[in-house]
Design an enzyme around this catalytic site. Structure first.
Site, PDB file in Angstrom:
ATOM      1  N   ARG A 156       0.825  -1.221   0.000  1.00 21.06           N
ATOM      2  CA  ARG A 156       0.000   0.000   0.000  1.00 21.06           C
ATOM      3  C   ARG A 156       0.847   1.254   0.000  1.00 21.06           C
ATOM      4  NH1 ARG A 156      -2.644  -1.960   4.871  1.00 21.06           N
ATOM      5  NH2 ARG A 156      -4.158  -3.504   4.171  1.00 21.06           N
TER       6      ARG A 156
ATOM      7  N   ARG B  77       4.526 -28.328   6.103  1.00 20.00           N
ATOM      8  CA  ARG B  77       5.415 -27.728   7.095  1.00 20.00           C
ATOM      9  C   ARG B  77       4.747 -27.874   8.449  1.00 20.00           C
ATOM     10  NH1 ARG B  77      10.517 -27.119   6.723  1.00 20.00           N
ATOM     11  NH2 ARG B  77      10.802 -25.039   7.621  1.00 20.00           N
TER      12      ARG B  77
ATOM     13  N   ARG C 194       8.227 -16.078  14.312  1.00 20.38           N
ATOM     14  CA  ARG C 194       7.349 -15.095  14.947  1.00 20.38           C
ATOM     15  C   ARG C 194       7.407 -15.240  16.457  1.00 20.38           C
ATOM     16  NH1 ARG C 194       1.723 -15.617  11.471  1.00 20.38           N
ATOM     17  NH2 ARG C 194       1.602 -17.718  12.326  1.00 20.38           N
TER      18      ARG C 194
ATOM     19  N   GLU D 194       7.562 -19.249  17.398  1.00 21.05           N
ATOM     20  CA  GLU D 194       7.215 -20.264  16.386  1.00 21.05           C
ATOM     21  C   GLU D 194       8.443 -20.674  15.583  1.00 21.05           C
ATOM     22  OE1 GLU D 194       2.725 -18.824  15.147  1.00 21.05           O
ATOM     23  OE2 GLU D 194       4.122 -19.386  13.568  1.00 21.05           O
TER      24      GLU D 194
ATOM     25  N   ASP E 185      -7.319 -19.644   4.473  1.00 15.87           N
ATOM     26  CA  ASP E 185      -7.548 -18.907   5.711  1.00 15.87           C
ATOM     27  C   ASP E 185      -8.902 -19.347   6.262  1.00 15.87           C
ATOM     28  OD1 ASP E 185      -5.225 -17.440   5.583  1.00 15.87           O
ATOM     29  OD2 ASP E 185      -6.139 -15.834   4.399  1.00 15.87           O
TER      30      ASP E 185
END
Ligand code: UDP
Length: 371
Positions: free
Chosen positions: A183, A256, A287, A308, A358
């Protein structure tokens, strides 16, 4: 399929997997007056949405989940089950100790290059794009450079992506990176979707409500009693791994997995944000999640942080991400062909479809299935 005739079977549906797809199907089937049993190999319901309460902090045990969609019907459906509290995901990237906003936006461009206007940022990105002379991106590296240029690729994409997927960006499909917005405004909202939120009362409540009326059996692996279950139900809804259903007859698909390391700190806020992505290649985790920041009503004086670590999947570990490269997609297509021939089986969800979905994709799909 069975010794019992279809009409004598005790269940209309046996749903294999109490995750989001299975739970939405169960809800709809119960509403339609069907007899439903839901089984799950784990000791709890909710699949990867499952959260654990650690002294007032809801810990997302299988990675952070933020619901987002632009589909009004999907949003209305999930809100009819439990109210979703608006939440805007704005992760921070940490590259060798320097912080950047995500997704790639004017804040990021300012932090990287000191530019203060969209025109200046576009000029830098366009110059880097042109120097790379990529026309049709063939892999993730080329796609990333074509979208945002080489600086952002090197700082915010390459290290993170190669840790996450365990492969070079030149071996990964371009689609993965197209998930992320770019953006030219000062907007740190990670998603472009119209609606975004987290269920009031948590994901466990959301799943419990979806499963109301269904018979539930946890610690139950479908494959330990496959023939029995197939004999008991008119229809099986299968949400496990696609290749396992067909006994790996076309070879094993790759996934994974994630290893989580969780610690408790006696601090109100540890990193000041729910999600911090470590985008360099030397930090071993991708993360760090500070769970309490997903919930503005959390009043705990302590905090829970989860790191993670993506790892190679092998049988016995949790498969989190399908690796949709060309080799795996070819194999998956063969299994999908077999799945089409299974008339009394519905295949759905990330694992059974072998797609990087998702949550909103899953709900949309589960709402569209004819029951
Ligand atoms: N990605 C990246 N840098 C980041 C975050 C994401 O390069 O800081 C890339 C990475 O390749 C990842 C993809 O974008 O696989 C999609 O990221 P997303 O956050 O959607 O992944 P998920 O939430 O499903 O783990």
């Amino acid at each position: 399929m069975s010794s019992l005739s279809q009409n004598n079977k005790p269940y209309d549906y046996i749903i294999v997997g109490a995750g989001l797809f299975g739970a939405v199907i169960a809800y709809r089937a119960i509403k339609a007056g069907k007899r439903v049993k839901v089984i799950d190999r784990r000791s709890h319901i909710g699949g990867n949405l499952y959260c654990q309460d650690v002294d007032g902090v809801a810990v997302h045990c299988y990675g952070p989940h933020i619901f987002h969609t632009s589909n009004r019907e999907v949003w209305q459906f999930v809100n009819s089950i439990v109210e979703f509290i608006p939440y805007i995901n704005s992760p921070i990237a940490n590259y060798c100790g320097k912080l950047y906003n995500l997704p790639f936006n004017m804040n990021t461009f300012y932090q990287l290059w000191g530019v203060t206007s969209p025109i200046e940022a576009e000029k830098i990105i366009n110059t880097q794009r042109e120097q790379s002379s990529i026309t049709t991106p063939q892999n993730l590296e080329q796609q990333a450079i074509a979208l945002v240029g080489t600086d952002i690729y090197q700082t915010l994409i390459k290290g993170y992506t190669e840790k996450q997927w365990g492969r070079s960006c030149t071996e990964l499909p371009p689609e993965i990176i197209r998930r992320l917005p770019v953006r030219f405004t000062f907007d740190n909202n990670y998603f472009n979707d119209t609606f975004q939120g987290i269920p009031a009362g948590g994901y466990n409540l959301f799943i419990e409500r979806l499963l109301e009326g269904s018979e539930i059996e946890t610690d139950c692996d479908f494959f330990d009693h496959r023939e029995l279950f197939e004999a008991q139900a008119k229809c099986i809804v299968y949400t496990g791994e696609l290749d396992r259903y067909f006994d790996y007859c076309h070879g094993a698909l790759e996934y994974r997995t994630l290893r989580f390391e969780t610690k408790r700190v006696e601090q109100k806020s540890y990193q000041g944000v729910a999600v911090m992505n470590y985008t360099d290649s030397t930090t071993p985790y991708t993360r760090a999640i500070e769970h309490k920041h997903f919930d503005s009503s959390c009043r705990a004086n302590h905090s829970i942080i989860t790191y993670e670590y993506p790892e190679e999947w092998k049988i016995g570990r949790e498969p989190y991400y399908p690796i949709n490269d060309s080799r795996n997609n070819l194999i998956a297509d063969k299994y999908r062909q077999l799945a089409l021939q299974c008339k009394d089986v519905i295949f759905g969800g990330r694992l059974a479809e072998y797609r990087y979905y998702d949550m909103h994709h899953i709900v949309e799909k589960a709402l569209s299935i004819e029951l």
